[in-house]
Design a protein around this motif. Structure first.
Motif, mmCIF file in Angstrom:
data_model
loop_
_atom_site.group_PDB
_atom_site.id
_atom_site.type_symbol
_atom_site.label_atom_id
_atom_site.label_comp_id
_atom_site.label_asym_id
_atom_site.label_seq_id
_atom_site.Cartn_x
_atom_site.Cartn_y
_atom_site.Cartn_z
ATOM 1 N N THR A 5 0.854 -1.186 0.000
ATOM 2 C CA THR A 5 0.000 0.000 0.000
ATOM 3 C C THR A 5 0.887 1.232 0.000
ATOM 4 O O THR A 5 2.009 1.212 0.509
ATOM 5 N N PHE A 6 0.385 2.321 -0.578
ATOM 6 C CA PHE A 6 1.174 3.549 -0.658
ATOM 7 C C PHE A 6 0.899 4.423 0.551
ATOM 8 O O PHE A 6 -0.235 4.605 0.970
ATOM 9 N N GLU A 7 1.972 4.977 1.117
ATOM 10 C CA GLU A 7 1.880 5.979 2.178
ATOM 11 C C GLU A 7 2.828 7.109 1.834
ATOM 12 O O GLU A 7 3.886 6.881 1.237
ATOM 13 N N ALA A 8 2.475 8.329 2.204
ATOM 14 C CA ALA A 8 3.326 9.478 1.905
ATOM 15 C C ALA A 8 4.593 9.465 2.752
ATOM 16 O O ALA A 8 5.663 9.845 2.287
ATOM 17 N N THR A 9 4.462 9.041 4.010
ATOM 18 C CA THR A 9 5.623 8.957 4.894
ATOM 19 C C THR A 9 5.567 7.643 5.665
ATOM 20 O O THR A 9 4.505 7.048 5.847
ATOM 21 N N LEU A 10 6.718 7.243 6.116
ATOM 22 C CA LEU A 10 6.839 6.021 6.902
ATOM 23 C C LEU A 10 6.422 6.304 8.348
ATOM 24 O O LEU A 10 6.743 7.353 8.898
ATOM 25 N N GLN A 11 5.702 5.383 8.952
ATOM 26 C CA GLN A 11 5.323 5.527 10.356
ATOM 27 C C GLN A 11 6.498 5.043 11.206
ATOM 28 O O GLN A 11 6.648 3.875 11.502
ATOM 29 N N ARG A 12 7.353 5.984 11.590
ATOM 30 C CA ARG A 12 8.600 5.632 12.270
ATOM 31 C C ARG A 12 8.395 5.130 13.694
ATOM 32 O O ARG A 12 9.290 4.513 14.261
ATOM 33 N N HIS A 13 7.243 5.380 14.269
ATOM 34 C CA HIS A 13 7.000 4.898 15.629
ATOM 35 C C HIS A 13 6.760 3.386 15.649
ATOM 36 O O HIS A 13 6.818 2.771 16.701
ATOM 37 N N ARG A 14 6.508 2.799 14.485
ATOM 38 C CA ARG A 14 6.322 1.350 14.381
ATOM 39 C C ARG A 14 7.634 0.705 13.952
ATOM 40 O O ARG A 14 8.388 1.265 13.151
ATOM 41 N N ALA A 15 7.911 -0.479 14.450
ATOM 42 C CA ALA A 15 9.116 -1.200 14.042
ATOM 43 C C ALA A 15 9.000 -1.548 12.563
ATOM 44 O O ALA A 15 7.959 -2.009 12.102
ATOM 45 N N HIS A 16 10.084 -1.303 11.804
ATOM 46 C CA HIS A 16 10.035 -1.517 10.360
ATOM 47 C C HIS A 16 11.414 -1.919 9.848
ATOM 48 O O HIS A 16 12.417 -1.756 10.518
ATOM 49 N N GLU A 17 11.427 -2.441 8.618
ATOM 50 C CA GLU A 17 12.668 -2.770 7.931
ATOM 51 C C GLU A 17 12.434 -2.627 6.436
ATOM 52 O O GLU A 17 11.289 -2.684 5.966
ATOM 53 N N LEU A 18 13.523 -2.436 5.688
ATOM 54 C CA LEU A 18 13.399 -2.409 4.232
ATOM 55 C C LEU A 18 13.058 -3.808 3.743
ATOM 56 O O LEU A 18 13.638 -4.789 4.200
ATOM 57 N N ALA A 19 12.127 -3.892 2.829
ATOM 58 C CA ALA A 19 11.725 -5.198 2.313
ATOM 59 C C ALA A 19 12.779 -5.763 1.362
ATOM 60 O O ALA A 19 12.862 -6.969 1.175
ATOM 61 N N GLU A 20 13.598 -4.887 0.746
ATOM 62 C CA GLU A 20 14.656 -5.298 -0.168
ATOM 63 C C GLU A 20 15.953 -4.631 0.268
ATOM 64 O O GLU A 20 15.934 -3.668 1.028
ATOM 65 N N PRO A 21 17.108 -5.111 -0.211
ATOM 66 C CA PRO A 21 18.378 -4.492 0.177
ATOM 67 C C PRO A 21 18.423 -3.006 -0.186
ATOM 68 O O PRO A 21 17.857 -2.583 -1.196
#
Length: 140
Positions: A5-21
């Motif tokens: 899904t498209f989002e304008a900005t990343l929700q940095r308060h949630r734990a995240h990682e890049l899906a690709e290198p």
């Protein structure tokens, strides 16, 4: 993997990682992140505030290398369209900009800035006689 899904900005308060290198995203228009709490994939624009620090550091390193190559090429093949002193100052400016980009990359990596600064020669300050603008102000 489902379509992100498209989002304008990343929700940095949630734990995240890049899906690709990260290397695959240097020139990509969008970044795909995976939220670790839900496994949801999101696509965000590849702009500075959505990039991970290691990607920003890599882009600063690329810019520093380009500036160093430009300064070296100017000293090897001077232009007929510029005065020698202008060429020298422009080359110095490019080297200083490259140093600034490397320092910024070090900040993003958490490295010591002292290591980078110690590797560079100290910039010579220009006298007021070399500065045409200062001579104009002095006349007033």
């Amino acid at each position: 993997m489902d379509t992100p899904t498209f989002e304008a900005t990343l929700q940095r308060h949630r734990a995240h990682e890049l899906a690709e290198p990260a290397q695959a995203h240097l020139r990509a228009g969008q970044l795909v992140y995976r939220y670790l709490d839900t496994g949801e994939c999101v696509s965000v624009p590849n702009v500075w505030y959505n990039q991970p620090p290691e990607l920003r550091a890599e882009s600063y390193e690329v810019q520093a290398v380009v500036l160093e190559q430009l300064a070296a090429s100017m000293s090897k093949r001077p232009s007929n369209l510029m005065l020698p002193l202008e060429m020298q100052r422009l080359g110095e400016h490019y080297r200083q900009q490259a140093l600034a980009f490397r320092a910024q990359a070090a900040r993003f990596r958490g490295e010591s800035l002292r290591q980078i600064v110690d590797q560079q020669p100290v910039r010579q300050s220009r006298s007021k006689a070399d500065n045409p603008a200062a001579s104009l102000v002095a006349r007033r």
